[in-house]
Design an enzyme around this catalytic site. Structure first.
Site, short mmCIF file in Angstrom:
data_model
loop_
_atom_site.label_atom_id
_atom_site.label_comp_id
_atom_site.label_asym_id
_atom_site.label_seq_id
_atom_site.Cartn_x
_atom_site.Cartn_y
_atom_site.Cartn_z
N TYR A 63 87.06 32.71 41.16
CA TYR A 63 86.39 33.91 41.70
C TYR A 63 87.09 34.33 42.99
O TYR A 63 87.47 35.50 43.15
CB TYR A 63 84.92 33.63 41.98
N LYS B 109 89.46 37.82 44.17
CA LYS B 109 89.28 38.67 45.35
C LYS B 109 90.57 38.71 46.18
O LYS B 109 90.97 39.77 46.67
CB LYS B 109 88.11 38.18 46.21
N SER C 289 85.53 39.75 49.84
CA SER C 289 84.63 38.64 50.16
C SER C 289 85.25 37.69 51.16
O SER C 289 86.47 37.53 51.19
CB SER C 289 84.33 37.88 48.85
C1 WQD Z 1 75.51 28.87 50.12
C2 WQD Z 1 75.23 27.44 50.53
C3 WQD Z 1 75.56 25.83 48.78
C4 WQD Z 1 72.21 26.85 46.19
C5 WQD Z 1 78.51 33.27 48.00
C6 WQD Z 1 78.65 33.98 46.70
C7 WQD Z 1 80.04 34.50 46.51
C8 WQD Z 1 80.53 35.16 47.76
C9 WQD Z 1 80.41 34.29 48.98
C10 WQD Z 1 80.34 37.55 47.81
C11 WQD Z 1 76.27 26.46 49.96
C12 WQD Z 1 74.10 25.84 49.25
C13 WQD Z 1 73.12 26.88 47.24
C14 WQD Z 1 71.34 25.74 46.04
C15 WQD Z 1 72.31 24.75 47.99
N1 WQD Z 1 79.78 36.35 47.99
N2 WQD Z 1 73.16 25.84 48.12
N3 WQD Z 1 71.42 24.73 46.96
O1 WQD Z 1 78.80 29.58 47.88
O2 WQD Z 1 78.71 30.75 50.12
O3 WQD Z 1 79.14 32.01 47.95
O4 WQD Z 1 79.02 33.97 49.08
O5 WQD Z 1 81.41 37.78 47.42
O6 WQD Z 1 79.97 35.42 45.45
O7 WQD Z 1 78.38 33.07 45.67
O8 WQD Z 1 76.87 31.09 48.52
O9 WQD Z 1 74.45 30.97 48.16
O10 WQD Z 1 76.00 29.90 46.45
O11 WQD Z 1 75.74 28.85 48.70
O12 WQD Z 1 72.38 23.80 48.81
O13 WQD Z 1 70.49 25.65 45.11
O14 WQD Z 1 73.97 27.05 49.98
O15 WQD Z 1 75.99 24.51 48.52
O16 WQD Z 1 76.49 25.44 50.94
P1 WQD Z 1 78.43 30.76 48.67
P2 WQD Z 1 75.71 30.22 47.87
#
Ligand code: WQD
Length: 339
Positions: free
Chosen positions: A150, A154, A125
């Site tokens: 998490y 990784k 990741s």
């Molecule tokens: C993206 C953005 C949130 C929800 C993910 C996976 C992790 C890894 C990396 C594979 C952030 C914002 C989210 C909401 C929001 N993938 N958000 N409101 O944190 O980049 O991590 O990709 O390994 O497993 O979790 O992804 O989709 O959680 O968040 O504003 O209700 O969207 O703050 O800026 P993230 P995400």
């Protein structure tokens, strides 16, 4: 050639099984459905027109894991997806993550060793980069301390694979660093089935738009980005899936440069949270009910990929753009809601 896919009922695992079989591989799956829905296997089988055997085994149980390899001596490759991936949950319960993610990896690698499985692809990741020192990140961008347990699983997972490959002589591995996989298969027969309230952005958007969630929050719009909201590299799950087939081909054809090559799997484009919401509203025609909330702990401010290595060495090209990602995600959400 028979390939074992761990986490085959999961979001990326299910899409990868479809791509592997459509590209001539024979596939078996292992998934105890602790974080996935077994119904997804029906979607896979409908797309492929054939049954896929799934072993409902907990990979933290070595004897049960080993039994799969005894029953399938013709396994020649493994794609290891099975892991917990909820960043917030990992902060609440780090030992659950270290035991599950790294414990299951060790068991699988013990089988790679004992049964001399030549090809191993590990689901890593972009989280290994932490808050990157510069963007876009290449595979050589220095890793920062991960933002969550998490992310630690990784980073540690990559080291476990690399150092195990150094001790083995007939096995080769590839580490694939996913950015943000989103969307659903164009057939609309498989897609993401979040367990409980979705932590990730795109399912939160589609569940709010369909009415499963009353409202969503944008976790902060005061970051140092072009519109204040966090920037990520969103990539269609089917593009991610096909990269796994190409990675396996790369190993089978002995094109790998080292015993553990690394590739970024991102679109190469950065999008902010607010831009993703705007794109969703454009393709769905729905006005999204959201408010600006506080920052979420552990969030990386901005990251997106330089994907030149995967494009040039794996022959990978992304087929889907952000509008396609939102369109397929929305169609899938409507399907799940029976609309
Ligand atoms: C993206 C953005 C949130 C929800 C993910 C996976 C992790 C890894 C990396 C594979 C952030 C914002 C989210 C909401 C929001 N993938 N958000 N409101 O944190 O980049 O991590 O990709 O390994 O497993 O979790 O992804 O989709 O959680 O968040 O504003 O209700 O969207 O703050 O800026 P993230 P995400």
């Amino acid at each position: 050639m028979k390939i074992l896919v761990t986490g085959g009922c999961g979001f990326i695992g299910s899409h990868t099984i479809v791509d592997l079989v459509q590209n001539g591989y024979e596939v078996i799956s292992v998934d105890n459905n602790s974080r996935s829905n077994p119904v997804i296997m029906q979607g896979i089988e409908t797309i492929l027109g054939k049954k896929i055997k799934n072993y409902p085994v907990d990979l933290c149980n070595f004897e049960d894991t080993r039994a799969i390899f005894q029953e399938n001596p013709d396994i020649e490759g493994i794609i290891h997806f099975a892991a917990y991936k909820a960043v917030g949950e990992s902060v609440e319960n780090p030992l659950l993550y270290f035991e599950n993610n790294n414990g299951s990896l060790v068991n699988i690698l013990k089988c790679v060793d004992e049964f001399v499985i030549p090809h191993f692809v590990f689901s890593s990741s972009c989280t290994v980069y932490g808050n990157p020192v510069s963007i876009p990140v290449t595979e050589l961008t220095p890793q920062q301390p991960p933002e969550s347990p998490y992310g630690s699983t990784k980073q540690m997972g990559e080291a476990i694979v690399q150092q195990t490959m150094n001790s083995l002589k007939d096995q080769q591995a590839i580490l694939l660093r996913y950015f943000n996989p989103v969307g659903a298969h164009p057939s609309n027969l498989i897609g993401e089935v979040p367990v409980g309230r979705p932590a990730n952005l795109v399912p939160a958007i589609t569940q709010t738009a369909i009415g499963k969630l009353p409202q969503m929050q944008v976790w902060g719009n005061d970051y140092d980005t072009r519109d204040g909201s966090c920037l990520r590299d969103y990539i269609h799950v089917s593009d991610i899936a096909h990269a796994h087939t190409l990675a396996l081909n790369y190993l089978v054809q002995k094109k790998n440069q080292t015993n553990c090559d690394v590739f970024n799997l991102g679109s190469g484009n950065g999008s902010t949270v607010l831009e993703v919401i705007k794109t969703f509203e454009k393709v769905s025609g729905e006005k999204l009910n959201y408010v600006i909330g506080p920052r979420r702990g552990g969030d990386v401010i901005a990251i997106y990929a330089n994907n030149d290595k995967a494009v040039n060495e794996l022959g990978w090209t992304c087929q889907y753009n952000l509008e396609d990602m939102m369109k397929t995600a929305w169609e899938w959400e409507k399907k799940l809601a029976g609309k």
